[in-house]
Write a protein that holds these residues in place. Structure first.
Motif, PDB file in Angstrom:
ATOM      1  N   GLU A 134     -76.882   0.982  56.417  1.00 15.27           N
ATOM      2  CA  GLU A 134     -77.202  -0.448  56.473  1.00 15.27           C
ATOM      3  C   GLU A 134     -76.385  -1.223  55.446  1.00 15.27           C
ATOM      4  N   GLY A 135     -75.195  -0.732  55.160  1.00 18.29           N
ATOM      5  CA  GLY A 135     -74.327  -1.391  54.199  1.00 18.29           C
ATOM      6  C   GLY A 135     -73.572  -2.561  54.811  1.00 18.29           C
ATOM      7  N   MET A 136     -72.591  -3.055  54.072  1.00 17.07           N
ATOM      8  CA  MET A 136     -71.794  -4.185  54.527  1.00 17.07           C
ATOM      9  C   MET A 136     -71.055  -3.824  55.818  1.00 17.07           C
ATOM     10  N   PRO A 137     -70.915  -4.766  56.762  1.00 18.33           N
ATOM     11  CA  PRO A 137     -70.185  -4.479  57.994  1.00 18.33           C
ATOM     12  C   PRO A 137     -68.757  -4.047  57.675  1.00 18.33           C
ATOM     13  N   PHE A 138     -68.368  -2.905  58.188  1.00 21.78           N
ATOM     14  CA  PHE A 138     -67.005  -2.422  57.941  1.00 21.78           C
ATOM     15  C   PHE A 138     -66.626  -1.406  59.002  1.00 21.78           C
ATOM     16  N   ASN A 139     -65.547  -1.690  59.714  1.00 20.01           N
ATOM     17  CA  ASN A 139     -65.019  -0.772  60.721  1.00 20.01           C
ATOM     18  C   ASN A 139     -63.774  -0.097  60.164  1.00 20.01           C
ATOM     19  N   PRO A 140     -63.868   1.163  59.753  1.00 23.80           N
ATOM     20  CA  PRO A 140     -62.702   1.827  59.175  1.00 23.80           C
ATOM     21  C   PRO A 140     -61.576   2.032  60.186  1.00 23.80           C
ATOM     22  N   VAL A 148     -63.261   9.525  67.581  1.00 28.18           N
ATOM     23  CA  VAL A 148     -63.871   8.825  66.456  1.00 28.18           C
ATOM     24  C   VAL A 148     -64.144   7.401  66.915  1.00 28.18           C
ATOM     25  N   GLU A 149     -65.399   6.961  66.834  1.00 34.44           N
ATOM     26  CA  GLU A 149     -65.754   5.638  67.337  1.00 34.44           C
ATOM     27  C   GLU A 149     -66.694   4.933  66.359  1.00 34.44           C
ATOM     28  N   TYR A 150     -66.611   3.613  66.374  1.00 36.71           N
ATOM     29  CA  TYR A 150     -67.422   2.793  65.460  1.00 36.71           C
ATOM     30  C   TYR A 150     -68.089   1.664  66.233  1.00 36.71           C
ATOM     31  N   ALA A 151     -69.287   1.278  65.795  1.00 37.38           N
ATOM     32  CA  ALA A 151     -69.942   0.071  66.297  1.00 37.38           C
ATOM     33  C   ALA A 151     -70.825  -0.494  65.194  1.00 37.38           C
ATOM     34  N   ARG A 152     -71.039  -1.780  65.266  1.00 32.71           N
ATOM     35  CA  ARG A 152     -72.016  -2.449  64.408  1.00 32.71           C
ATOM     36  C   ARG A 152     -73.179  -2.827  65.300  1.00 32.71           C
ATOM     37  N   GLU A 153     -74.328  -2.197  65.102  1.00 32.64           N
ATOM     38  CA  GLU A 153     -75.516  -2.463  65.900  1.00 32.64           C
ATOM     39  C   GLU A 153     -76.603  -3.012  64.999  1.00 32.64           C
ATOM     40  N   GLY A 154     -76.950  -4.281  65.215  1.00 31.87           N
ATOM     41  CA  GLY A 154     -77.929  -4.933  64.348  1.00 31.87           C
ATOM     42  C   GLY A 154     -77.400  -4.995  62.937  1.00 31.87           C
ATOM     43  N   ASP A 155     -78.114  -4.399  61.996  1.00 32.07           N
ATOM     44  CA  ASP A 155     -77.678  -4.406  60.609  1.00 32.07           C
ATOM     45  C   ASP A 155     -77.107  -3.053  60.194  1.00 32.07           C
ATOM     46  N   LYS A 156     -76.661  -2.260  61.158  1.00 30.46           N
ATOM     47  CA  LYS A 156     -76.187  -0.915  60.852  1.00 30.46           C
ATOM     48  C   LYS A 156     -74.721  -0.714  61.219  1.00 30.46           C
TER      49      LYS A 156
END
Length: 260
Positions: A201-207, A239-247
Protein backbone atom coordinates in the motif's frame (compact mmCIF):
# COMPACT_ATOMS: atom_id res chain seq x y z
CA UNK A 1 -16.65 -1.11 -32.95
CA UNK A 2 -17.40 0.93 -36.05
CA UNK A 3 -14.94 1.56 -38.88
CA UNK A 4 -15.54 5.16 -39.97
CA UNK A 5 -13.13 5.07 -42.90
CA UNK A 6 -10.14 4.20 -40.72
CA UNK A 7 -7.24 1.90 -41.51
CA UNK A 8 -8.09 -1.56 -40.18
CA UNK A 9 -6.43 -2.41 -36.85
CA UNK A 10 -4.41 -5.57 -36.41
CA UNK A 11 -5.35 -8.23 -33.88
CA UNK A 12 -3.10 -10.86 -32.35
CA UNK A 13 -4.71 -13.90 -30.79
CA UNK A 14 -2.78 -15.63 -28.03
CA UNK A 15 -0.20 -17.95 -29.59
CA UNK A 16 -0.58 -16.53 -33.12
CA UNK A 17 0.71 -13.56 -35.12
CA UNK A 18 -0.95 -10.26 -35.97
CA UNK A 19 -3.65 -10.15 -38.66
CA UNK A 20 -5.62 -7.23 -40.10
CA UNK A 21 -9.12 -6.99 -38.67
CA UNK A 22 -11.46 -7.74 -41.57
CA UNK A 23 -14.10 -5.04 -41.70
CA UNK A 24 -15.58 -2.98 -44.54
CA UNK A 25 -15.17 0.75 -43.86
CA UNK A 26 -18.22 2.96 -43.40
CA UNK A 27 -18.40 6.66 -44.37
CA UNK A 28 -15.87 8.97 -42.76
CA UNK A 29 -17.06 10.25 -39.40
CA UNK A 30 -18.96 13.60 -39.64
CA UNK A 31 -18.63 13.65 -43.43
CA UNK A 32 -22.35 14.10 -44.02
CA UNK A 33 -25.61 14.12 -42.12
CA UNK A 34 -27.55 10.92 -41.48
CA UNK A 35 -24.69 8.60 -42.37
CA UNK A 36 -25.36 4.94 -41.59
CA UNK A 37 -22.71 2.96 -39.73
CA UNK A 38 -22.42 -0.79 -39.27
CA UNK A 39 -21.53 -1.99 -35.79
CA UNK A 40 -19.31 -5.05 -35.41
CA UNK A 41 -18.07 -6.94 -32.38
CA UNK A 42 -15.10 -9.11 -31.48
CA UNK A 43 -14.08 -10.68 -28.19
CA UNK A 44 -10.52 -10.35 -26.95
CA UNK A 45 -9.45 -13.13 -24.61
CA UNK A 46 -6.56 -13.22 -22.17
CA UNK A 47 -3.29 -12.96 -24.09
CA UNK A 48 -4.86 -11.27 -27.13
CA UNK A 49 -3.65 -7.88 -28.36
CA UNK A 50 -4.87 -5.17 -30.70
CA UNK A 51 -2.78 -2.53 -32.52
CA UNK A 52 -4.34 0.65 -33.95
CA UNK A 53 -2.68 3.40 -35.97
CA UNK A 54 -3.29 6.45 -38.15
CA UNK A 55 -2.54 6.37 -41.87
CA UNK A 56 0.56 8.44 -41.12
CA UNK A 57 2.15 5.12 -40.13
CA UNK A 58 1.56 3.18 -43.36
CA UNK A 59 2.01 6.33 -45.49
CA UNK A 60 5.27 7.40 -43.86
CA UNK A 61 7.53 8.14 -46.85
CA UNK A 62 11.27 8.08 -47.38
CA UNK A 63 13.24 10.44 -49.63
CA UNK A 64 12.32 8.34 -52.71
CA UNK A 65 8.60 8.73 -51.79
CA UNK A 66 8.24 5.03 -51.11
CA UNK A 67 5.66 4.34 -48.39
CA UNK A 68 6.18 2.30 -45.26
CA UNK A 69 3.02 0.38 -46.31
CA UNK A 70 0.70 -2.11 -44.65
CA UNK A 71 3.01 -4.96 -45.64
CA UNK A 72 6.02 -3.46 -43.84
CA UNK A 73 3.84 -2.73 -40.81
CA UNK A 74 2.64 -6.34 -40.73
CA UNK A 75 6.22 -7.62 -41.04
CA UNK A 76 7.34 -5.35 -38.19
CA UNK A 77 4.48 -6.53 -35.96
CA UNK A 78 5.42 -10.15 -36.65
CA UNK A 79 9.02 -9.31 -35.77
CA UNK A 80 8.05 -7.86 -32.39
CA UNK A 81 4.91 -9.95 -31.79
CA UNK A 82 5.86 -10.98 -28.26
CA UNK A 83 6.73 -7.46 -27.05
CA UNK A 84 4.45 -5.90 -24.42
CA UNK A 85 2.48 -2.87 -25.70
CA UNK A 86 4.85 -0.08 -24.62
CA UNK A 87 7.94 -1.79 -26.04
CA UNK A 88 5.99 -2.78 -29.18
CA UNK A 89 5.13 0.84 -29.99
CA UNK A 90 8.74 1.95 -29.50
CA UNK A 91 9.98 -0.86 -31.74
CA UNK A 92 7.51 -0.04 -34.54
CA UNK A 93 8.42 3.67 -34.32
CA UNK A 94 12.10 2.74 -34.64
CA UNK A 95 11.32 0.68 -37.76
CA UNK A 96 9.50 3.67 -39.27
CA UNK A 97 12.36 6.04 -38.38
CA UNK A 98 14.91 3.75 -40.03
CA UNK A 99 12.74 3.49 -43.16
CA UNK A 100 12.08 7.23 -43.62
CA UNK A 101 15.73 8.03 -42.81
CA UNK A 102 15.06 11.60 -41.70
CA UNK A 103 12.64 12.52 -44.49
CA UNK A 104 10.06 15.11 -43.43
CA UNK A 105 6.57 13.65 -42.95
CA UNK A 106 3.29 15.18 -44.11
CA UNK A 107 1.07 13.48 -41.53
CA UNK A 108 1.03 12.50 -37.88
CA UNK A 109 2.32 9.10 -36.78
CA UNK A 110 0.03 7.89 -34.00
CA UNK A 111 -0.29 4.37 -32.58
CA UNK A 112 -2.06 2.60 -29.75
CA UNK A 113 -1.55 -0.97 -28.51
CA UNK A 114 -3.66 -2.87 -26.01
CA UNK A 115 -3.13 -6.33 -24.53
CA UNK A 116 -5.60 -8.34 -22.48
CA UNK A 117 -3.75 -9.82 -19.52
CA UNK A 118 -4.45 -12.78 -17.30
CA UNK A 119 -3.14 -10.50 -14.61
CA UNK A 120 -3.80 -11.21 -10.97
CA UNK A 121 -6.17 -14.12 -11.37
CA UNK A 122 -4.17 -16.09 -8.88
CA UNK A 123 -4.85 -19.79 -8.51
CA UNK A 124 -5.07 -21.17 -4.98
CA UNK A 125 -2.07 -19.77 -3.18
CA UNK A 126 -0.17 -19.47 0.08
CA UNK A 127 0.04 -16.01 1.65
CA UNK A 128 2.63 -14.28 3.81
CA UNK A 129 2.05 -10.83 5.34
CA UNK A 130 5.26 -9.24 6.54
CA UNK A 131 6.68 -5.79 7.32
CA UNK A 132 8.39 -4.09 4.42
CA UNK A 133 11.83 -4.21 5.98
CA UNK A 134 15.01 -5.47 4.33
CA UNK A 135 15.76 -7.40 7.52
CA UNK A 136 12.80 -9.64 6.65
CA UNK A 137 14.20 -10.67 3.26
CA UNK A 138 15.32 -14.12 4.43
CA UNK A 139 11.83 -14.86 5.75
CA UNK A 140 10.29 -13.95 2.39
CA UNK A 141 12.78 -16.05 0.41
CA UNK A 142 12.28 -18.99 2.80
CA UNK A 143 8.50 -18.71 2.41
CA UNK A 144 8.75 -18.81 -1.39
CA UNK A 145 11.31 -21.62 -1.37
CA UNK A 146 9.18 -23.76 0.94
CA UNK A 147 6.47 -23.81 -1.74
CA UNK A 148 8.98 -24.38 -4.55
CA UNK A 149 10.52 -27.30 -2.64
CA UNK A 150 7.11 -28.78 -1.95
CA UNK A 151 6.58 -28.98 -5.72
CA UNK A 152 10.11 -30.24 -6.50
CA UNK A 153 11.16 -27.11 -8.35
CA UNK A 154 14.48 -27.69 -10.19
CA UNK A 155 17.51 -25.78 -8.94
CA UNK A 156 17.96 -23.45 -11.94
CA UNK A 157 14.47 -21.85 -11.97
CA UNK A 158 14.51 -21.81 -8.15
CA UNK A 159 17.73 -19.77 -8.16
CA UNK A 160 16.32 -17.35 -10.75
CA UNK A 161 13.11 -16.95 -8.77
CA UNK A 162 15.11 -16.25 -5.61
CA UNK A 163 17.01 -13.48 -7.37
CA UNK A 164 13.76 -11.90 -8.62
CA UNK A 165 12.06 -12.18 -5.21
CA UNK A 166 15.05 -10.56 -3.50
CA UNK A 167 15.15 -7.67 -5.98
CA UNK A 168 11.42 -6.98 -5.76
CA UNK A 169 11.13 -7.23 -1.97
CA UNK A 170 14.19 -5.07 -1.33
CA UNK A 171 12.81 -2.42 -3.72
CA UNK A 172 9.45 -2.41 -1.90
CA UNK A 173 11.13 -2.30 1.52
CA UNK A 174 13.44 0.53 0.43
CA UNK A 175 11.09 2.81 -1.49
CA UNK A 176 7.38 1.98 -1.19
CA UNK A 177 6.65 3.65 2.13
CA UNK A 178 9.28 6.42 2.10
CA UNK A 179 10.03 7.23 5.77
CA UNK A 180 6.94 5.39 7.03
CA UNK A 181 6.47 1.65 7.42
CA UNK A 182 3.96 -0.79 6.03
CA UNK A 183 3.29 -4.38 5.10
CA UNK A 184 3.87 -6.51 2.03
CA UNK A 185 1.57 -9.39 1.13
CA UNK A 186 3.33 -12.17 -0.76
CA UNK A 187 1.24 -14.82 -2.52
CA UNK A 188 2.78 -17.99 -3.97
CA UNK A 189 1.14 -20.59 -6.19
CA UNK A 190 3.17 -23.39 -7.77
CA UNK A 191 2.19 -25.82 -10.50
CA UNK A 192 3.82 -26.03 -13.91
CA UNK A 193 4.56 -22.35 -13.28
CA UNK A 194 5.53 -20.53 -10.13
CA UNK A 195 3.27 -17.49 -9.76
CA UNK A 196 4.34 -14.95 -7.14
CA UNK A 197 2.40 -11.79 -6.40
CA UNK A 198 3.52 -8.86 -4.27
CA UNK A 199 1.04 -6.34 -2.87
CA UNK A 200 1.86 -3.18 -0.94
CA UNK A 201 0.00 0.00 0.00
CA UNK A 202 2.94 2.28 -0.67
CA UNK A 203 3.27 5.17 -3.10
CA UNK A 204 2.04 4.40 -6.65
CA UNK A 205 5.03 3.18 -8.64
CA UNK A 206 5.28 1.00 -11.73
CA UNK A 207 8.85 -0.30 -12.01
CA UNK A 208 8.13 -1.56 -15.54
CA UNK A 209 7.82 2.05 -16.75
CA UNK A 210 11.58 2.43 -16.46
CA UNK A 211 13.34 2.03 -19.79
CA UNK A 212 15.87 -0.74 -20.18
CA UNK A 213 19.47 0.28 -19.46
CA UNK A 214 21.79 0.80 -22.40
CA UNK A 215 24.07 -2.20 -21.99
CA UNK A 216 26.29 -0.96 -24.82
CA UNK A 217 27.44 2.06 -22.84
CA UNK A 218 30.52 1.85 -20.63
CA UNK A 219 29.58 1.16 -17.01
CA UNK A 220 30.51 4.66 -15.77
CA UNK A 221 28.31 6.31 -18.43
CA UNK A 222 25.12 4.40 -17.64
CA UNK A 223 22.30 6.01 -15.64
CA UNK A 224 21.97 4.86 -12.05
CA UNK A 225 19.23 2.32 -11.36
CA UNK A 226 17.14 0.09 -13.56
CA UNK A 227 19.47 -2.90 -13.64
CA UNK A 228 17.49 -4.82 -10.98
CA UNK A 229 14.19 -4.54 -12.85
CA UNK A 230 15.97 -5.37 -16.10
CA UNK A 231 17.36 -8.52 -14.48
CA UNK A 232 13.95 -9.56 -13.14
CA UNK A 233 12.40 -9.14 -16.60
CA UNK A 234 15.15 -11.21 -18.18
CA UNK A 235 14.90 -14.02 -15.62
CA UNK A 236 11.11 -14.34 -15.44
CA UNK A 237 8.74 -15.50 -18.17
CA UNK A 238 6.26 -12.77 -17.32
CA UNK A 239 6.38 -9.64 -15.15
CA UNK A 240 3.27 -7.47 -14.82
CA UNK A 241 2.18 -4.50 -12.72
CA UNK A 242 -1.13 -2.86 -11.83
CA UNK A 243 -2.36 -0.26 -9.39
CA UNK A 244 -5.62 -1.50 -7.87
CA UNK A 245 -7.26 0.86 -5.41
CA UNK A 246 -4.53 1.88 -2.99
CA UNK A 247 -2.26 -1.07 -3.76
CA UNK A 248 0.75 -1.66 -5.95
CA UNK A 249 0.54 -5.19 -7.36
CA UNK A 250 3.48 -6.86 -9.05
CA UNK A 251 3.21 -10.35 -10.52
CA UNK A 252 6.07 -12.59 -11.65
CA UNK A 253 5.68 -15.93 -13.42
CA UNK A 254 8.34 -18.56 -14.08
CA UNK A 255 7.91 -21.96 -15.70
CA UNK A 256 9.49 -24.57 -13.44
CA UNK A 257 9.03 -27.70 -15.56
CA UNK A 258 12.35 -29.45 -15.91
CA UNK A 259 13.08 -29.56 -19.66
CA UNK A 260 16.36 -31.46 -19.42
Amino acid sequence: FVNAGHNPPLVKRSGTGYEFLKTAPCPILAWQKNSQYRENEITLAAGDAIYMYTDGVTEAANEEYALFSEQRLLEALHKYADYPPKELLSAIKSEIDVFVNGAEQADDITMLALKINKLFRMPESKKLTIRANTGNLDDVVDFVNAELDRHNCPQKPRGEIDIAVEEIFVNIASYAYASASGNVDVFVSVGKEAVIRFEDEGMPFNPLDNGEPDMEKPLMEREIGGLGVYLVKRLMDRVEYAREGDKNILLIVKEITDKT
